[in-house]
Each structure stands twice: as structure tokens, then as C-alpha cells.
Design a protein around this motif. Sequence first.
Motif: not given
Length: 447
Positions: A138-150
Motif C-alpha cells: 500500500a505504501t508503494y502504491r500511494v508513493r507511485e501515485m504521487v510521483l506520477d501526479s505531484p
Amino acid sequence: MPRTLCGRLDHASPAPPRGRPMAQNTTEIVRAGLARRYAQERRFRACGLGAILMALVMLMTLFVTIFSEGFSAFWTTEMELEVTLYPQDIDPQGTRDFQAISNANYRKLITQAMGDLFPDVTGRQEKRELMAMISEGATYRVREMVLDSPTLIGDRITMRIPVSADIDMLAKGRIKTDVQESNRRVSDNQIAWFERLKSRGLIHSAFNSTLFSAADSRQPELAGIWGALVGSFYTLVVTLTLSFPIGVAAAVYLEEYAPRNWFTDLIEVNINNLAAVPSIVFGLLGLAVYINMFGLPRSAPLVGGLVLTLMTLPIIIIASRAALKSVPPSIREAALGVGASKMQMIIHHVLPLAMPGMLTGTIIGMAHALGETAPLLMIGMVAFVADVPTSPLTPSTVLPVQIFLWADSPERAFVERTSAAIIVLLGFLILMNAGAVILRKKFEKKW
């Protein structure tokens, strides 16, 4: 009584019994023998049919067991969660720096979201049990989402996050709730929280794309077979690149050029014997020669391909020689009769006609190599590799070894993924063998 010239009595031969001619006796004996032989044939056919039915029952039992255990691995359980992307936790400076956003504490955001979802959970132990329901993915999924759309920083988003392997097993009914708490991996509190989430419609089932897009992991819900598939691909490419030309060339020499003497007979005997050598012997040879002598890297697909090349060469040579023998001698004689050299005769006439049989034997040999585990264990491909290999020289594993590693894990979720990996491996083997059959049927010539 009449006497003979010597004065002895002339004993006449006894007459056959009345009402039973000799021909009738012979017919009855033959009929009795036929009835007995027909009965033996019926018993033999019944035994053969029983053996086939028993084999089919055992095969169906195997497939049903594997599919029943592994089919659920293609689906995973996710939880719908509202996460607030607080700027002070993700990008306190407001610079939108990639490194700063990447190193943010996203676990804290998920903890806060779970606290908002269960405000009645206040104790430290209860909070620990609550957060254990969430996967580290779950941590990686939130991180990837933020990195894709800051631009999402500062918003409150609704997303689906993976649950832990134990909660996934609970959702799939693999963990029984009617047993004592000490005999299961989930607590009573976690079962109660899961039921609350389920009643609120926050538990969903989705296709497990992680299984086909990730490499191995210590966490069952994050483990995938993509790294093993890539490693198997590199290993088979090396095996095919080396074994096919060498095997075909050896078969052509032995069948078309080699003289018939004790030396070639010795080579043929050794080739047939190598086809029956246990595969682990080839692994020991690869360990001694390729790794210890030449210093090639351990766990590399290059070494695995070299070892499997040694193992598949006898199969390809034997199949290629059988394909060359199936070409009628008239083809050779006709080519030589119109002025072709022996090499031209082989390249332009014999090889094209024998190639379908050669390719069939090669595909069967490659399918055999795909399912091998023992020789690859000897060269270190049993190591835990969490990254997808990028070349034949990088450490990796293969699908059979991945199955071996997961089968040794105690978690119930790994048992499920082991069966799923076996299903994928069986699918590849069936496709390769079906390809060999189709290839033979399409290009096979009747002489």
C-alpha cells in the motif's frame, strides 16, 4: 487268427469309436482353445483399459488439486481507503523535488487514514493489529501515485490498497474463523474489523496483476512470477542458440559423413547414454566447469543455459538423426544424379525435408529444459532474487526453481501462489508440446 510269414499274429489297428469322427474331435479342441484365448484377450483388454482409466483419474486428480489450490491466486483482495496527501508530510518545502517526494513517509498517511476509518481503536496493540491488515505494498502504491501526479499533493483521494496475505486468505475462506484464536494467523479483532469493512462495501476483489508484473518477495501478496519468467526466457534463449545448431550439425555429420567404425559407434552409444543421465549430474558438471573453472557468475541465465544445453543436446541429436533417416535415399540419389555436390544435396534437399522432425525434437527438448530444476539448483539459481533480470549475466531465477522456493515457505498464501505458478508452467509446457505436434502435422511428408 491269421499269422504272418514269421509266424506271429497280425494285430490290426483299433477302429475309431463309433459316432465320434476324428475331424469332429479336432474341431471341438480348436473351439475350446479359441474360447480360452478370446477370454484371455478380453481380460488383457480390460487390464489395459483399467490402466488407462486409472492414469486418467490420477491425472484429473492432479489437475483438479492444482487448479483448486491455485486458481484463487489470480485474484486478490483490496480495501477502499480515503487517504489525505498532507503537504507537510510529503513536500514540506513545497519545491516539488522528486527526491523529497520519493523519500516521504507514506506509511504515516495510511496510518492516519486507517485511524480515521476506525476511531475507536486507541490501544497500541490494537493499532498494531489494525495496521497488520494492510500490505506493505500500500505504501508503494500511494508513493507511485504521487510521483506520477505531484498535483495530487494536498488532496484527499479514494484509492484501493492491497491487504495483507492473511486477510486475503481470510477473504477467500482459506482461514477458518470457527477455530480458536491461537490456531489461526488472524486475531478476533482483525476478523471483526474485516467484517465491518465488508459490511460497508470497502472490500473488493480484483485481478492479481502483481502476480504477473513483480519478482519474488518475502511478502506473499507482493510476490510475482515475472522475474522468474524473464529468467526462464533468457535461459531458454541461451539454450536454443547453442543446442540447436550444434545438435543439427552433429546429427548431419554422424548420419551423412561419419564412417562406420568403432569410433563412431562409441560416439553413438555415449550420446544415447547421455540422454538417460540424471539431470543433476549436468548441474554438477556446470558447477565444476563453468563456475569453478571459468569463473562465470552464479545464478546467471548464461550458466543455466550452458548447463541445459548439455542436457538437451542428446535429445536434439537423436531426434535430428531420426528425421534425417526418414528422408528417402532416392532424394539423395536424385540430387547427386543432377550434379549436386554432397553438401548441396544435404543443404538444399535433405535438411529442408528433415527440418520439421528436427524442430519437433528441439521443441520437445526445450520443453524438457523448461521444467528442469535440479541442475539449476547446483549452479546457485536457488538464491532469492527480488529484481527482474535485465540480461543473461544478471542474477535471476527460473520458474521451476521459483516454485521450489515457494513450496518450501510456510505461509498459506505461498501455497496458493505455488499452485498458480505450476498452472502457468503447465500452460507453457502444453503450448510447446502442442506446437511440436502442430508443426509435425503441418510439415510432415508421407513417403
